[in-house]
Design a protein around this motif. Structure first.
Motif, PDB file in Angstrom:
ATOM      1  N   PRO A   1      38.764  67.169  46.950  1.00 48.27           N
ATOM      2  CA  PRO A   1      39.694  68.283  46.700  1.00 48.27           C
ATOM      3  C   PRO A   1      40.254  68.917  47.957  1.00 48.27           C
ATOM      4  CG  PRO A   1      37.427  68.875  46.120  1.00 48.27           C
ATOM      5  CD  PRO A   1      37.445  67.405  46.349  1.00 48.27           C
ATOM      6  N   PHE A   2      39.510  68.914  49.044  1.00 48.31           N
ATOM      7  CA  PHE A   2      39.999  69.574  50.253  1.00 48.31           C
ATOM      8  C   PHE A   2      41.030  68.730  51.001  1.00 48.31           C
ATOM      9  CE2 PHE A   2      35.827  71.567  49.561  1.00 48.31           C
ATOM     10  CZ  PHE A   2      36.262  72.878  49.415  1.00 48.31           C
ATOM     11  N   TYR A   3      41.150  67.445  50.624  1.00 43.98           N
ATOM     12  CA  TYR A   3      42.165  66.592  51.224  1.00 43.98           C
ATOM     13  C   TYR A   3      43.483  66.688  50.458  1.00 43.98           C
ATOM     14  CZ  TYR A   3      44.393  62.400  53.163  1.00 43.98           C
ATOM     15  OH  TYR A   3      45.269  61.526  53.783  1.00 43.98           O
ATOM     16  N   LEU A   4      43.442  67.208  49.242  1.00 44.71           N
ATOM     17  CA  LEU A   4      44.648  67.315  48.423  1.00 44.71           C
ATOM     18  C   LEU A   4      45.578  68.400  48.967  1.00 44.71           C
ATOM     19  CD1 LEU A   4      42.969  67.186  44.896  1.00 44.71           C
ATOM     20  CD2 LEU A   4      44.198  65.327  46.022  1.00 44.71           C
ATOM     21  N   PRO A   5      46.880  68.271  48.702  1.00 42.72           N
ATOM     22  CA  PRO A   5      47.819  69.292  49.199  1.00 42.72           C
ATOM     23  C   PRO A   5      47.511  70.707  48.728  1.00 42.72           C
ATOM     24  CG  PRO A   5      49.016  67.342  48.491  1.00 42.72           C
ATOM     25  CD  PRO A   5      47.582  67.132  48.085  1.00 42.72           C
ATOM     26  N   TRP A   6      46.816  70.856  47.580  1.00 44.50           N
ATOM     27  CA  TRP A   6      46.545  72.210  47.082  1.00 44.50           C
ATOM     28  C   TRP A   6      45.763  73.030  48.112  1.00 44.50           C
ATOM     29  CZ3 TRP A   6      42.342  75.365  45.788  1.00 44.50           C
ATOM     30  CH2 TRP A   6      41.092  74.806  46.039  1.00 44.50           C
ATOM     31  N   PHE A   7      44.839  72.371  48.813  1.00 45.11           N
ATOM     32  CA  PHE A   7      44.020  73.105  49.786  1.00 45.11           C
ATOM     33  C   PHE A   7      44.902  73.643  50.916  1.00 45.11           C
ATOM     34  CE2 PHE A   7      41.355  73.015  53.699  1.00 45.11           C
ATOM     35  CZ  PHE A   7      40.531  74.081  53.371  1.00 45.11           C
ATOM     36  N   ILE A   8      45.856  72.828  51.335  1.00 42.93           N
ATOM     37  CA  ILE A   8      46.791  73.282  52.364  1.00 42.93           C
ATOM     38  C   ILE A   8      47.648  74.424  51.822  1.00 42.93           C
ATOM     39  CG2 ILE A   8      48.858  72.576  53.664  1.00 42.93           C
ATOM     40  CD1 ILE A   8      47.388  69.875  54.094  1.00 42.93           C
ATOM     41  N   PHE A   9      48.082  74.309  50.558  1.00 40.19           N
ATOM     42  CA  PHE A   9      48.815  75.414  49.945  1.00 40.19           C
ATOM     43  C   PHE A   9      47.989  76.704  49.997  1.00 40.19           C
ATOM     44  CE2 PHE A   9      50.997  72.200  46.894  1.00 40.19           C
ATOM     45  CZ  PHE A   9      51.926  71.875  47.883  1.00 40.19           C
ATOM     46  N   MET A  10      46.693  76.598  49.671  1.00 39.83           N
ATOM     47  CA  MET A  10      45.847  77.780  49.629  1.00 39.83           C
ATOM     48  C   MET A  10      45.665  78.388  51.021  1.00 39.83           C
ATOM     49  SD  MET A  10      45.324  78.045  46.421  1.00 39.83           S
ATOM     50  CE  MET A  10      44.046  79.275  46.271  1.00 39.83           C
ATOM     51  N   VAL A  11      45.492  77.522  52.015  1.00 38.37           N
ATOM     52  CA  VAL A  11      45.370  78.011  53.396  1.00 38.37           C
ATOM     53  C   VAL A  11      46.645  78.753  53.793  1.00 38.37           C
ATOM     54  CG1 VAL A  11      45.215  77.302  55.816  1.00 38.37           C
ATOM     55  CG2 VAL A  11      43.703  76.264  54.110  1.00 38.37           C
ATOM     56  N   VAL A  12      47.784  78.171  53.447  1.00 39.74           N
ATOM     57  CA  VAL A  12      49.063  78.788  53.804  1.00 39.74           C
ATOM     58  C   VAL A  12      49.261  80.093  53.035  1.00 39.74           C
ATOM     59  CG1 VAL A  12      51.571  78.500  53.728  1.00 39.74           C
ATOM     60  CG2 VAL A  12      50.115  76.626  54.519  1.00 39.74           C
ATOM     61  N   VAL A  13      48.826  80.127  51.783  1.00 39.69           N
ATOM     62  CA  VAL A  13      48.903  81.382  51.011  1.00 39.69           C
ATOM     63  C   VAL A  13      48.105  82.475  51.719  1.00 39.69           C
ATOM     64  CG1 VAL A  13      48.083  82.506  48.898  1.00 39.69           C
ATOM     65  CG2 VAL A  13      49.393  80.390  48.750  1.00 39.69           C
ATOM     66  N   ALA A  14      46.906  82.138  52.192  1.00 43.07           N
ATOM     67  CA  ALA A  14      46.078  83.127  52.893  1.00 43.07           C
ATOM     68  C   ALA A  14      46.764  83.610  54.172  1.00 43.07           C
ATOM     69  CB  ALA A  14      44.715  82.516  53.214  1.00 43.07           C
ATOM     70  N   THR A  21      49.990  83.549  54.724  1.00 44.43           N
ATOM     71  CA  THR A  21      51.178  84.313  54.306  1.00 44.43           C
ATOM     72  C   THR A  21      50.819  85.758  53.951  1.00 44.43           C
ATOM     73  OG1 THR A  21      52.196  82.284  53.451  1.00 44.43           O
ATOM     74  CG2 THR A  21      53.088  84.376  52.650  1.00 44.43           C
ATOM     75  N   TYR A  22      49.676  85.933  53.302  1.00 41.87           N
ATOM     76  CA  TYR A  22      49.231  87.284  52.928  1.00 41.87           C
ATOM     77  C   TYR A  22      49.225  88.218  54.137  1.00 41.87           C
ATOM     78  CZ  TYR A  22      46.125  91.022  51.329  1.00 41.87           C
ATOM     79  OH  TYR A  22      45.585  92.250  51.029  1.00 41.87           O
ATOM     80  N   PHE A  23      48.814  87.682  55.284  1.00 47.47           N
ATOM     81  CA  PHE A  23      48.717  88.512  56.486  1.00 47.47           C
ATOM     82  C   PHE A  23      50.042  88.588  57.245  1.00 47.47           C
ATOM     83  CE2 PHE A  23      44.290  87.236  55.747  1.00 47.47           C
ATOM     84  CZ  PHE A  23      43.692  88.494  55.743  1.00 47.47           C
ATOM     85  N   ILE A  24      50.715  87.435  57.442  1.00 41.41           N
ATOM     86  CA  ILE A  24      51.918  87.476  58.273  1.00 41.41           C
ATOM     87  C   ILE A  24      53.085  88.153  57.552  1.00 41.41           C
ATOM     88  CG2 ILE A  24      51.220  85.436  59.595  1.00 41.41           C
ATOM     89  CD1 ILE A  24      53.292  83.819  58.051  1.00 41.41           C
ATOM     90  N   HIS A  25      53.049  88.159  56.214  1.00 43.83           N
ATOM     91  CA  HIS A  25      54.092  88.859  55.455  1.00 43.83           C
ATOM     92  C   HIS A  25      53.650  90.262  55.045  1.00 43.83           C
ATOM     93  CE1 HIS A  25      56.498  85.009  54.142  1.00 43.83           C
ATOM     94  NE2 HIS A  25      56.450  85.183  55.444  1.00 43.83           N
ATOM     95  N   ARG A  26      52.452  90.649  55.488  1.00 47.45           N
ATOM     96  CA  ARG A  26      51.945  92.005  55.271  1.00 47.45           C
ATOM     97  C   ARG A  26      51.981  92.397  53.793  1.00 47.45           C
ATOM     98  NH1 ARG A  26      54.627  95.202  60.498  1.00 47.45           N
ATOM     99  NH2 ARG A  26      53.721  93.830  62.079  1.00 47.45           N
ATOM    100  N   MET A  27      51.360  91.548  52.988  1.00 48.05           N
ATOM    101  CA  MET A  27      51.336  91.797  51.545  1.00 48.05           C
ATOM    102  C   MET A  27      50.232  92.787  51.191  1.00 48.05           C
ATOM    103  SD  MET A  27      51.933  87.934  50.084  1.00 48.05           S
ATOM    104  CE  MET A  27      51.976  88.482  48.369  1.00 48.05           C
ATOM    105  N   SER A  28      50.396  93.425  50.057  1.00 47.67           N
ATOM    106  CA  SER A  28      49.370  94.321  49.548  1.00 47.67           C
ATOM    107  C   SER A  28      48.473  93.563  48.570  1.00 47.67           C
ATOM    108  CB  SER A  28      50.017  95.500  48.822  1.00 47.67           C
ATOM    109  OG  SER A  28      50.653  95.044  47.626  1.00 47.67           O
TER     110      SER A  28
END
Length: 577
Positions: A369-382, A384-391
């Motif tokens: 599962p960690f080799y699948l693109p979803w894991f990369i999506f999740m890392v990028v989501v995390a 994004t939460y910080f660089i886009h200053r989300m609540s």
């Protein structure tokens, strides 16, 4: 059982799926359970496949379903995160600044950016990313899925950093016998495979150049106010320019560098050239094409994924560059994780679970599962939460919206993927029959003779339609295609290349790819509608490339070194007799 009867029985699940999805317009959630049952019945009673093997194949299919659902969830979550962070608004504004013309947006986003994602990741990821992005930019959901499926054509043979060639053709073709034959003419398998790679890249380069034009024409025909093909033709110079900006570096990379990077480099070069040209108005039509107002859209055009930006909290306007950073990070991380020299992919694959020899059969299943693109999506989501200053509230809303999509897609896929695995694994039976896909291909080969090059791409497309994978189609049919070429004393390089190219085109009509793409925009239930449209570019692709293959072999007299070896052996045998 005669070969003709085998072929007829083998094609029955496909016919049932086509009739229910396309003919009766059933949603996949109703059609695919029936198709699964038909495949099980034929496997058990006509093919002599044991019930244990049927169950093992089903379990193997559920492992794959799990992987696909993870990818779908990751793609939707990334899109919803960008929606709530304000990035989608900025991305939409950025494309409007380049061009508000939907035809231009298709060439840049779907054709070039989608091809880059295919080159990096493959396995349906381009549609999972591009389709919801297009919806976010104001495209009807059905149009976004149709266009997203069409991305999965030209770049697919070299998708996932060359996996369909490096794994599919290699695993399907390489054998001790072939290696001995190559050694007799002073070649290695790697050298022979590179000839197949070069031929595939050139064939794709010729046929694929028109795909962005077809994307635009199909959009204007099926989703324009005037339902016009010619409105799409009006952008012909720019669409051909966009096609060539990708296919020329793509073909050159395939010929001179190998199978890993044609789609990646072709898309990168194309993006740089076309984006710059479009921003300067080069070859861009003076008129601007757009969809009719949403109030005039058909009910079947719209999915449950809604990108309503007006209702979101008003945030300080984000820069276009910052808005694109998450997608750029996805592309970067996908590439880094797929480069063997870095070892990142090997580390991610080491975190896996498997079920070898399921129920005592030779069928195994595994998931990393960690080799699948979803894991990369999740890392990028995390990130994004910080660089886009989300609540936290915004992130919670994105998670909630994304979770609702998975149940519908999961129900369809738990029947679709196991049906595929039963098909593929049906070669292990008590009657000594070839697997169902191979039986169909053998019947075609036995009945067409010397014009086989026309049919070779269709066999590749059939494999991809069944399996939803260029790689699996190549694994199933590469050796069979090579054997037909050997019997006909024609070039195995060209025939296996036609297989690889046809298998890429078949991804446009692969049922579980349509289901996955539809799920990302909340359009489950319209799979037949999508298939009725994507069959058109699929027919174009396999027909034209088949004709080109026939011309190359017979009119140009192309003969590769191993082909010459077989011809010489046949001549020697004839003299000996």
């Amino acid at each position: 059982m005669s070969l003709g009867l085998q072929a007829l029985l083998a094609v029955m699940p496909i016919l049932v799926a086509a009739v229910l999805l396309v003919g009766f317009r059933w949603p996949a959630k109703h059609a695919m359970p029936i198709v699964y049952i038909v495949a099980v019945v034929i496997g058990l009673f006509a093919w002599g496949v044991s019930s244990t093997r049927i169950i093992a194949s089903t379990i193997q299919g559920l492992f794959i379903t799990f992987d696909i659902l993870l990818i779908i969830f990751g793609a939707i979550l990334l899109l919803n995160t960008l929606k709530h962070s304000g990035a989608v608004s900025a991305i939409r504004r950025g494309f409007t600044n380049i061009s508000s013309d939907r035809r231009v947006q298709i060439v840049i986003i779907a054709w070039l950016f989608g091809s880059f994602i295919e080159g990096a990741s493959g396995f349906g990821t381009p549609a999972a990313i591009a389709a919801p992005l297009l919806v976010a930019l104001g495209f009807p959901a059905l149009a976004a899925v149709m266009i997203g499926m069409m991305i999965q054509s030209t770049p697919v043979t070299f998708g996932a950093v060359g996996t369909p060639i490096l794994v599919g053709v290699t695993g399907g073709l390489e054998s001790p016998e072939l290696n001995e034959q190559l050694a007799a003419i002073g070649m290695t398998f790697v050298q022979y495979r590179q000839m197949i790679t070069a031929a595939s890249a050139i064939l794709h380069g010729i046929v694929g150049t028109l795909i962005p034009l077809l994307m635009v024409m199909m959009m204007t025909r099926f989703f324009g106010k005037n339902r016009s093909w010619t409105e799409g033709l009006s952008i012909l110079p720019f669409a051909i320019f966009g096609g060539l900006a990708f296919t020329i570096p793509y073909a050159l990379t395939g010929v001179f560098l190998g199978p890993e990077f044609p789609s990646l480099l072709g898309a990168l070069v194309g993006l740089a050239i076309v984006t710059s040209a479009a921003s300067r108005g080069f070859l861009v039509p003076k008129d601007t094409w757009d969809f009719p107002p949403p109030s005039e859209w058909g009910s079947d055009w719209m999915g449950s994924l809604e990108i309503k930006l007006d209702g979101l909290a008003q945030k300080q306007q984000m820069s276009t560059v910052l808005a694109w950073v998450p997608y750029l990070l996805v592309a970067l991380f996908l590439v880094l994780s797929r480069l063997p020299a870095l070892g990142i992919g090997a580390f991610l694959r080491s975190w896996s679970f498997s079920w070898p020899n399921i129920l005592g059969t030779d069928i195994s299943a595994a998931s990393a599962p960690f080799y699948l693109p979803w894991f990369i999506f999740m890392v990028v989501v995390a990130i994004t939460y910080f660089i886009h200053r989300m609540s936290p509230k915004e992130m919670t809303a994105a998670l909630s919206e994304s979770s609702k999509v998975i149940l519908g897609a999961g129900f369809v896929l738990i029947f679709t993927i196991p049906m595929v695995r039963i098909y593929i694994n049906s070669g292990g039976n008590e009657l000594g029959l070839a697997s169902m896909p191979v039986a169909m291909a053998q019947w075609v080969a036995a009945n067409v003779g010397g014009v086989w090059p026309i049919f070779a791409p269709a066999i590749g497309a059939l494999g991809a339609f069944i399996a939803g994978s260029n790689t699996v189609s190549n694994l199933m049919f590469s050796l069979f295609q090579f054997g037909v070429a050997q019997q006909l004393l024609i070039s195995g390089v060209i025939i296996v290349a036609l297989q690889a190219v046809g298998a890429a085109a078949g991804n446009m009509i692969a049922i579980h790819n349509v289901v996955a793409a539809s799920a990302t925009v909340g359009l489950l239930g319209q799979e037949g509608n999508t298939l009725r449209k994507t069959i058109l570019p699929t027919i174009y692709y396999v027909a034209v490339v088949g004709i080109i293959g026939l011309i190359v072999i017979y009119a140009f007299g192309y003969s590769d070194p191993l082909n010459n070896f077989f011809i010489a052996e046949a001549a020697t045998g004839a003299v000996g007799n």
